[in-house]
Design an enzyme around this catalytic site. Structure first.
Site, mmCIF file in Angstrom:
data_model
loop_
_atom_site.group_PDB
_atom_site.id
_atom_site.type_symbol
_atom_site.label_atom_id
_atom_site.label_comp_id
_atom_site.label_asym_id
_atom_site.label_seq_id
_atom_site.Cartn_x
_atom_site.Cartn_y
_atom_site.Cartn_z
ATOM 1 C CB SER A 160 8.279 -77.873 -22.339
ATOM 2 O OG SER A 160 8.115 -78.785 -22.723
ATOM 3 C CG ASP B 238 6.819 -65.487 -30.353
ATOM 4 O OD1 ASP B 238 5.277 -64.989 -29.743
ATOM 5 O OD2 ASP B 238 7.167 -67.108 -30.189
ATOM 6 C CB SER C 137 3.593 -77.132 -29.655
ATOM 7 O OG SER C 137 2.685 -76.742 -29.094
ATOM 8 C CB ILE C 138 8.168 -77.829 -32.301
ATOM 9 C CG1 ILE C 138 6.703 -78.156 -32.669
ATOM 10 C CG2 ILE C 138 9.543 -78.136 -33.200
ATOM 11 C CD1 ILE C 138 6.941 -76.687 -33.908
ATOM 12 C CB ALA C 139 11.533 -77.487 -29.347
ATOM 13 C CD GLN C 140 11.933 -81.625 -23.778
ATOM 14 O OE1 GLN C 140 11.257 -81.795 -23.907
ATOM 15 N NE2 GLN C 140 12.794 -81.606 -22.587
ATOM 16 C CB VAL C 141 15.485 -74.143 -23.762
ATOM 17 C CG1 VAL C 141 16.875 -73.307 -24.190
ATOM 18 C CG2 VAL C 141 14.546 -73.821 -25.717
ATOM 19 C CE LYS D 130 12.922 -73.938 -29.904
ATOM 20 N NZ LYS D 130 13.249 -72.439 -30.861
#
Length: 508
Positions: free
Chosen positions: A126, A280, A128-132, A146
């Site tokens: 999880s 990243d 800032s923008i999305a979670q998986v 996602k």
């Protein structure tokens, strides 16, 4: 729209964090009465003084919330602005953001939710923008799903609007903000952040890397994208089963030296052969499969190089190897890093002193990351500001050594890369020459097409009768260009040029 009350409250929080993060700087430059007033007005943030400056910045960003955690992660690439101590601290920032309720995530899925036999209640990640989440399709494949968190885009846009307002105002009278072009950096952050809200872009890059892996790089695995279930808010991809690089104990079953070398070569092949690279690559985004292949996941941050920036980087790297400071400065000028007020002679001297320190050392004794930070210290000394894409590239190149040393502690970067880069230089120089030659040819062609009308528009009636020698010279130059690039077209060109001059003289 942001209400005035909401904006002012958020602005006060940002200013409070900024006040204490720059407290030492302010204490040397403003009267003590203003410092006391600031402490009183921003007393909510006084706890930040309990931390040393680098840690203070990280804690302030974490306290400000998800938007600023994300900005802090991007700031960790700004090695031209921050010292090594600050960069190391910013790299500790992680998206420790509570997940959105599963019911809200399922609502974002819409009709796609009907395609899953199973969907995990708890996310495996999880941010800032999305979670998986993990899920199982009706066809039986296990996938990673996602999903953009509902409402987060609106929240981040509000924060960015306030930050831009603040930075643009402060840049008018705070010199360091102008010197390091902070307003333009914030604009770049806004673009990168908003790009992350369209998961089809991430999916497209995954396809690009996957094609590269299948066709050219058997050591690399990229998850397959399930396009039928992917849209702007949802990305469904193959679930990767493997050993994370953070699980150091389980790496013992692999040839760790070979694994480290494979990792470095794979990353550099992406950079030098694709001009696109994973931006990243921390250990949590890298898996080792049972057969020893490497798998990369989470392509939310991508480095993309335009040809001119890539040429400058290659020129810069070659110049450093050859200890050619004139060429180093030319490369920096290509990316607009050298301002008019920079003392080039002094810069050359500092570069030579720096290179002398490393030049006669064995490659195996050079710490690439330390070399990189010392090199960037010179850019800060002369207020050289490098473009974001080049900074991400430079940091990725050196960061690969840190990751490789997690895999194999005795790893050294230069001996692995030198044979690969040496083999690549002739091909790069030839490709770059062809690209620049074609660009020049197109420019000259366009110019030659416009030259007669440009000349005619500037001449008086009397001068027009006498300008044909100049025009004929122009056609001669055009003929030389045709002869250089398309010799077979020369007869056609000469016939056209002769006809044009004949009829123009007839008109006179």
């Amino acid at each position: 729209m942001i209400s005035i009350g909401e904006r002012n409250k958020r602005l006060r929080d940002i200013l409070g964090a900024l006040f204490y993060c720059s407290y030492e700087y302010l204490s040397e430059r403003v009267p003590s009465v203003f410092l006391r007033a600031g402490k009183l007005f921003f007393r909510k943030w006084k706890f930040l003084l309990d931390y040393p400056p680098p840690e203070r910045l990280r804690v302030a960003l974490e306290t400000l919330g998800p938007t600023y955690i994300k900005i802090g992660q991007m700031l960790s690439t700004r090695v031209d602005v921050f010292s090594e101590e600050f960069i190391k601290e910013l790299e500790k920032l992680q998206d420790k953001v509570p997940p959105a309720p599963t019911e809200e995530i399922l609502s974002v899925l819409g009709d796609i939710r009907d395609e899953f036999l199973e969907f995990s209640e708890e996310p495996i990640g999880s941010g800032s923008i999305a979670q998986v989440h993990t899920a199982v399709l009706k066809s039986g494949e296990k996938v990673a799903v996602k999903v953009i968190k509902p409402g987060v885009e609106k929240h981040i846009k509000k924060d960015i609007t306030i930050l831009k307002l603040l930075v643009n105002k402060l840049a008018g009278f705070v010199k360091p903000l102008r010197d390091y072009r902070v307003p333009s950096i914030v604009e770049e952050f806004e673009r990168v952040l908003l790009d992350e809200f369209d998961l089809t872009k991430e999916a497209s890059y995954m396809e690009m890397f996957r094609q590269f892996a299948v066709e050219k790089e058997p050591r690399l695995v990229i998850p397959e994208v399930y396009w039928d279930y992917t849209n702007r808010n949802v990305l469904v991809s193959e679930f990767i089963e493997g050993t994370k690089l953070t699980d150091v104990k389980n790496l013992e079953k692999f040839d760790r030296r070979k694994l480290a070398e494979d990792f470095v070569i794979v990353v550099n092949r992406q950079i030098f052969e694709l001009s696109v690279f994973h931006g990243d690559l921390h250990p949590g985004n890298i898996f080792v499969l049972d057969d020893g292949r490497l798998a990369f996941v989470d392509f939310g941050i991508i480095g993309r190089l335009c040809p001119d920036t890539f040429s400058a980087f290659f020129m810069f790297s070659y110049a450093v190897m050859k200890k050619d400071v004139d060429l180093i400065i030319e490369a920096l000028k290509m990316v607009g890093a050298v301002g008019k007020d920079v003392n080039e002679q002094l810069l050359k001297r500092e570069l030579l002193i720096f290179l002398d320190k490393y030049y006669n050392r064995p490659l195996s004794k050079i710490d690439a990351e330390k070399f990189f930070y010392e090199e960037l210290a010179i850019t800060k000394q002369f207020n050289l500001v490098l473009p974001e894409e080049l900074l991400v590239l430079l940091k990725t190149v050196t960061h690969t050594e840190s990751v490789a040393r997690i895999i194999y502690p005795e790893f050294t970067l230069p001996p692995v890369l030198q044979p690969y880069l040496k083999k690549l230089i002739p091909k790069f120089l030839l490709d770059d020459f062809r690209r620049r030659t074609m660009k020049t040819a197109v420019s000259y062609t366009s110019f030659m097409q416009r030259l007669p009308s440009l000349i005619e528009s500037k001449l008086t009636e009397k001068e027009k009768k006498d300008y044909f020698p100049l025009l004929e010279s122009a056609f001669l130059l055009g003929g030389a260009c045709v002869l250089s690039f398309k010799p077979l077209l020369l007869p056609l060109y000469l016939a056209g040029a002769g006809a044009y001059i004949f009829f123009k003289k007839g008109e006179g």
